[in-house]
Design an enzyme around this catalytic site. Structure first.
Site, PDB file in Angstrom:
ATOM      1  N   GLU A   1      24.799   1.019 -40.722  1.00  0.00           N
ATOM      2  CA  GLU A   1      25.642  -0.143 -41.574  1.00  0.00           C
ATOM      3  C   GLU A   1      24.981  -1.542 -41.429  1.00  0.00           C
ATOM      4  O   GLU A   1      24.904  -2.103 -42.144  1.00  0.00           O
ATOM      5  CB  GLU A   1      27.239   0.125 -41.275  1.00  0.00           C
ATOM      6  CG  GLU A   1      28.143  -0.596 -42.024  1.00  0.00           C
ATOM      7  CD  GLU A   1      29.372  -0.536 -41.572  1.00  0.00           C
ATOM      8  OE1 GLU A   1      29.794   0.310 -40.657  1.00  0.00           O
ATOM      9  OE2 GLU A   1      30.438  -0.975 -42.167  1.00  0.00           O
TER      10      GLU A   1
ATOM     11  N   ARG B   1      25.682  15.370 -28.924  1.00  0.00           N
ATOM     12  CA  ARG B   1      26.722  16.359 -29.275  1.00  0.00           C
ATOM     13  C   ARG B   1      26.287  17.572 -30.023  1.00  0.00           C
ATOM     14  O   ARG B   1      26.830  18.726 -29.911  1.00  0.00           O
ATOM     15  CB  ARG B   1      27.987  15.878 -29.739  1.00  0.00           C
ATOM     16  CG  ARG B   1      28.811  15.173 -28.781  1.00  0.00           C
ATOM     17  CD  ARG B   1      29.965  14.465 -29.043  1.00  0.00           C
ATOM     18  NE  ARG B   1      29.447  13.324 -29.713  1.00  0.00           N
ATOM     19  CZ  ARG B   1      30.093  12.498 -30.315  1.00  0.00           C
ATOM     20  NH1 ARG B   1      31.475  12.757 -30.961  1.00  0.00           N
ATOM     21  NH2 ARG B   1      29.837  11.121 -30.752  1.00  0.00           N
TER      22      ARG B   1
HETATM   23  P1  AMP Z   1      26.682   9.846 -39.656  1.00  0.00           P
HETATM   24  O1  AMP Z   1      25.430   9.584 -39.550  1.00  0.00           O
HETATM   25  O2  AMP Z   1      27.453   8.689 -40.339  1.00  0.00           O
HETATM   26  O3  AMP Z   1      26.788  11.011 -40.287  1.00  0.00           O
HETATM   27  O4  AMP Z   1      27.317   9.845 -38.097  1.00  0.00           O
HETATM   28  C1  AMP Z   1      27.034  11.101 -37.640  1.00  0.00           C
HETATM   29  C2  AMP Z   1      27.011  11.076 -36.125  1.00  0.00           C
HETATM   30  O5  AMP Z   1      27.989   9.954 -35.480  1.00  0.00           O
HETATM   31  C3  AMP Z   1      27.507  12.363 -35.517  1.00  0.00           C
HETATM   32  O6  AMP Z   1      26.331  12.703 -34.457  1.00  0.00           O
HETATM   33  C4  AMP Z   1      28.858  12.014 -34.897  1.00  0.00           C
HETATM   34  O7  AMP Z   1      28.783  12.831 -33.383  1.00  0.00           O
HETATM   35  C5  AMP Z   1      29.003  10.690 -34.886  1.00  0.00           C
HETATM   36  N1  AMP Z   1      30.252  10.313 -35.421  1.00  0.00           N
HETATM   37  C6  AMP Z   1      30.492   9.664 -36.484  1.00  0.00           C
HETATM   38  N2  AMP Z   1      31.728   9.477 -37.080  1.00  0.00           N
HETATM   39  C7  AMP Z   1      32.458   9.950 -35.882  1.00  0.00           C
HETATM   40  C8  AMP Z   1      33.791  10.305 -35.771  1.00  0.00           C
HETATM   41  N3  AMP Z   1      35.003   9.900 -36.554  1.00  0.00           N
HETATM   42  N4  AMP Z   1      34.291  10.828 -34.457  1.00  0.00           N
HETATM   43  C9  AMP Z   1      33.268  11.217 -33.807  1.00  0.00           C
HETATM   44  N5  AMP Z   1      31.956  11.364 -33.930  1.00  0.00           N
HETATM   45  C10 AMP Z   1      31.478  10.633 -34.864  1.00  0.00           C
END
Ligand code: AMP
Length: 178
Positions: free
Chosen positions: A101, A64
């Site tokens: 995780e 995205r």
């Molecule tokens: P992180 O590594 O935990 O910051 O996760 C970020 C990635 O996971 C991004 O590329 C987001 O597109 C996806 N993502 C994580 N949580 C969500 C959420 N609640 N809604 C939509 N996409 C999410």
């Protein structure tokens, strides 16, 4: 930075889907933005204003991060570089492993596309825990470039993703915060 009107419009447009893809996650679906070309254009203008004159290239995180990242790079007239999940890019590549995780994941970029000394914007749609973005920033720095900015449409501030990114001494921007 974003106008109140833009923030309100985005809040009204982005859909919150509870318990997707697993129980407990509030999934933010950005796809309705693409049904409204004017809104998409306003989002790009806002993200471009944040980075204008401040970066030499944009790195987008699969998948995205590409939806807005390429448009930002084109408007800024700078290169766009794909950061992809493992196994999708042909060699030569540079990789970075990071913890999830449960278990771990790897992200990759084509070697030589990021140039030494470049000021880089890392862009993704949403900042959650910051694990993916932190790994992307390490990947950039491995190649002798500097991450000067991070931008996201959405920051889930309760998950403290910003804390993982502060060590890069970069500007962090999310249009919307939840
Ligand atoms: P992180 O590594 O935990 O910051 O996760 C970020 C990635 O996971 C991004 O590329 C987001 O597109 C996806 N993502 C994580 N949580 C969500 C959420 N609640 N809604 C939509 N996409 C999410």
């Amino acid at each position: 930075m974003a106008s109140k009107e833009l923030i309100k419009k985005l809040e009204d447009t982005i859909e919150n889907i509870p318990d997707f893809p697993i129980p407990g996650i509030q999934f933010k679906d950005i796809s309705p933005i693409f049904l409204d070309p004017k809104l998409y254009e306003d989002v790009i203008k806002d993200l471009v204003a944040f980075s204008k004159g401040k970066v030499d290239a944009v790195c987008g995180i699969e998948s995205r991060g590409y939806l807005f990242g390429i448009a930002i790079a084109v408007a800024l007239e700078v290169p766009f570089i794909l950061i992809r999940k493992a196994g999708k890019l042909p060699p030569p590549i540079i990789s970075e492993k990071y913890d999830l995780e449960y278990g771990s994941a790897v992200i990759e970029t084509r070697e030589g596309q990021i140039k030494k000394g470049q000021r880089i914007l890392i862009h993704d749609d949403l900042l959650a825990t910051g694990g993916t973005t932190e790994a992307a920033a390490k990947l950039v720095e491995k190649q002798g470039a500097t991450v000067t900015q991070f931008s996201f449409l959405i920051g889930l501030t309760g998950l403290n993703g910003d804390e993982k990114l502060k060590k890069f001494n970069s500007e962090i921007y999310h249009i919307l915060e939840y």
